[in-house]
Design a protein around this motif. Structure first.
Motif, PDB file in Angstrom:
ATOM      1  N   SER A  58       0.820  -1.207   0.000  1.00  0.00           N
ATOM      2  CA  SER A  58       0.000   0.000   0.000  1.00  0.00           C
ATOM      3  C   SER A  58       0.858   1.263   0.000  1.00  0.00           C
ATOM      4  O   SER A  58       0.699   2.131  -0.852  1.00  0.00           O
ATOM      5  CB  SER A  58      -0.922   0.006   1.213  1.00  0.00           C
ATOM      6  N   ASP A  59       1.744   1.344   0.975  1.00  0.00           N
ATOM      7  CA  ASP A  59       2.506   2.589   1.148  1.00  0.00           C
ATOM      8  C   ASP A  59       4.000   2.345   1.281  1.00  0.00           C
ATOM      9  O   ASP A  59       4.747   3.257   1.636  1.00  0.00           O
ATOM     10  CB  ASP A  59       1.997   3.345   2.370  1.00  0.00           C
ATOM     11  N   GLY A  60       4.425   1.130   1.023  1.00  0.00           N
ATOM     12  CA  GLY A  60       5.849   0.844   1.099  1.00  0.00           C
ATOM     13  C   GLY A  60       6.398   0.805   2.509  1.00  0.00           C
ATOM     14  O   GLY A  60       7.609   0.925   2.705  1.00  0.00           O
ATOM     15  N   ASN A  61       5.517   0.673   3.490  1.00  0.00           N
ATOM     16  CA  ASN A  61       5.981   0.582   4.877  1.00  0.00           C
ATOM     17  C   ASN A  61       6.838  -0.666   5.037  1.00  0.00           C
ATOM     18  O   ASN A  61       6.395  -1.776   4.761  1.00  0.00           O
ATOM     19  CB  ASN A  61       4.777   0.534   5.814  1.00  0.00           C
ATOM     20  N   THR A  62       8.065  -0.482   5.456  1.00  0.00           N
ATOM     21  CA  THR A  62       9.033  -1.577   5.482  1.00  0.00           C
ATOM     22  C   THR A  62       9.352  -1.990   6.914  1.00  0.00           C
ATOM     23  O   THR A  62       9.589  -1.131   7.764  1.00  0.00           O
ATOM     24  CB  THR A  62      10.330  -1.159   4.781  1.00  0.00           C
ATOM     25  N   LEU A  63       9.361  -3.269   7.153  1.00  0.00           N
ATOM     26  CA  LEU A  63       9.809  -3.819   8.428  1.00  0.00           C
ATOM     27  C   LEU A  63      11.188  -4.435   8.254  1.00  0.00           C
ATOM     28  O   LEU A  63      11.484  -5.033   7.210  1.00  0.00           O
ATOM     29  CB  LEU A  63       8.850  -4.901   8.922  1.00  0.00           C
ATOM     30  N   TYR A  64      12.007  -4.273   9.244  1.00  0.00           N
ATOM     31  CA  TYR A  64      13.325  -4.888   9.263  1.00  0.00           C
ATOM     32  C   TYR A  64      13.445  -5.723  10.532  1.00  0.00           C
ATOM     33  O   TYR A  64      12.954  -5.329  11.594  1.00  0.00           O
ATOM     34  CB  TYR A  64      14.427  -3.831   9.261  1.00  0.00           C
ATOM     35  N   THR A  65      14.131  -6.839  10.419  1.00  0.00           N
ATOM     36  CA  THR A  65      14.377  -7.598  11.626  1.00  0.00           C
ATOM     37  C   THR A  65      15.235  -6.766  12.564  1.00  0.00           C
ATOM     38  O   THR A  65      16.046  -5.929  12.115  1.00  0.00           O
ATOM     39  CB  THR A  65      15.055  -8.939  11.284  1.00  0.00           C
ATOM     40  N   ASP A  66      15.053  -6.932  13.867  1.00  0.00           N
ATOM     41  CA  ASP A  66      15.677  -6.034  14.845  1.00  0.00           C
ATOM     42  C   ASP A  66      17.184  -5.933  14.674  1.00  0.00           C
ATOM     43  O   ASP A  66      17.768  -4.860  14.844  1.00  0.00           O
ATOM     44  CB  ASP A  66      15.356  -6.513  16.268  1.00  0.00           C
ATOM     45  N   SER A  67      17.813  -7.028  14.321  1.00  0.00           N
ATOM     46  CA  SER A  67      19.275  -7.043  14.269  1.00  0.00           C
ATOM     47  C   SER A  67      19.851  -6.194  13.143  1.00  0.00           C
ATOM     48  O   SER A  67      21.049  -5.892  13.151  1.00  0.00           O
ATOM     49  CB  SER A  67      19.791  -8.475  14.147  1.00  0.00           C
ATOM     50  N   VAL A  68      19.022  -5.781  12.175  1.00  0.00           N
ATOM     51  CA  VAL A  68      19.547  -4.989  11.056  1.00  0.00           C
ATOM     52  C   VAL A  68      18.974  -3.583  11.013  1.00  0.00           C
ATOM     53  O   VAL A  68      19.370  -2.778  10.161  1.00  0.00           O
ATOM     54  CB  VAL A  68      19.299  -5.688   9.696  1.00  0.00           C
TER      55      VAL A  68
END
Length: 127
Positions: free
Chosen positions: A54-64
């Protein structure tokens, strides 16, 4: 035919940077959801980053978080993973994966949710 080809891996010293590329063919990256995963020896495949359509909201794993950034170039039909301040624990084979968009507001962050995979690119970070 849907194909994903990763490149850009290599050997780098701790603190260095690499940019991984995921070149797509047979489909347009805008019409699919793309994620990056990695798998270290003896470990399960884990998500590195996943994005909503929808809006390109990106999640990253905590370690990165704060070190890796996802981006794309629509003209090249390519998705990138910029990796900075690399650590030895980032050593793994990195894969990009694609799936149909599904729900526009959902982050799809598990390997089983993806239908198409690249061959992987090795990233080795030396201490």
């Amino acid at each position: 035919e849907v194909q994903l080809v990763e490149s850009g891996g290599g050997v780098v010293q701790a603190g260095g940077s690499l940019r991984l590329s995921c070149a797509a063919s047979g489909f347009t990256v805008d019409d699919y959801t793309i994620a990056w995963f990695r798998q270290a020896p003896g470990k399960e495949r884990e998500v590195v980053s996943c994005i909503t359509s929808s809006d390109g909201n990106t999640l990253y794993t905590d370690s990165v978080k704060g070190r890796f950034t996802l981006s794309s170039d629509d003209a090249k039909n390519t998705v990138y993973l910029q990796m900075s301040s690399l650590k030895p624990e980032d050593t793994a084979v990195y894969y990009c994966a694609a799936r149909g968009i599904g729900d526009y507001y959902t982050h799809y962050c598990f390997p089983y949710e993806y239908d198409y995979w690249g061959q992987g690119t090795q990233v080795t970070v030396s201490s």
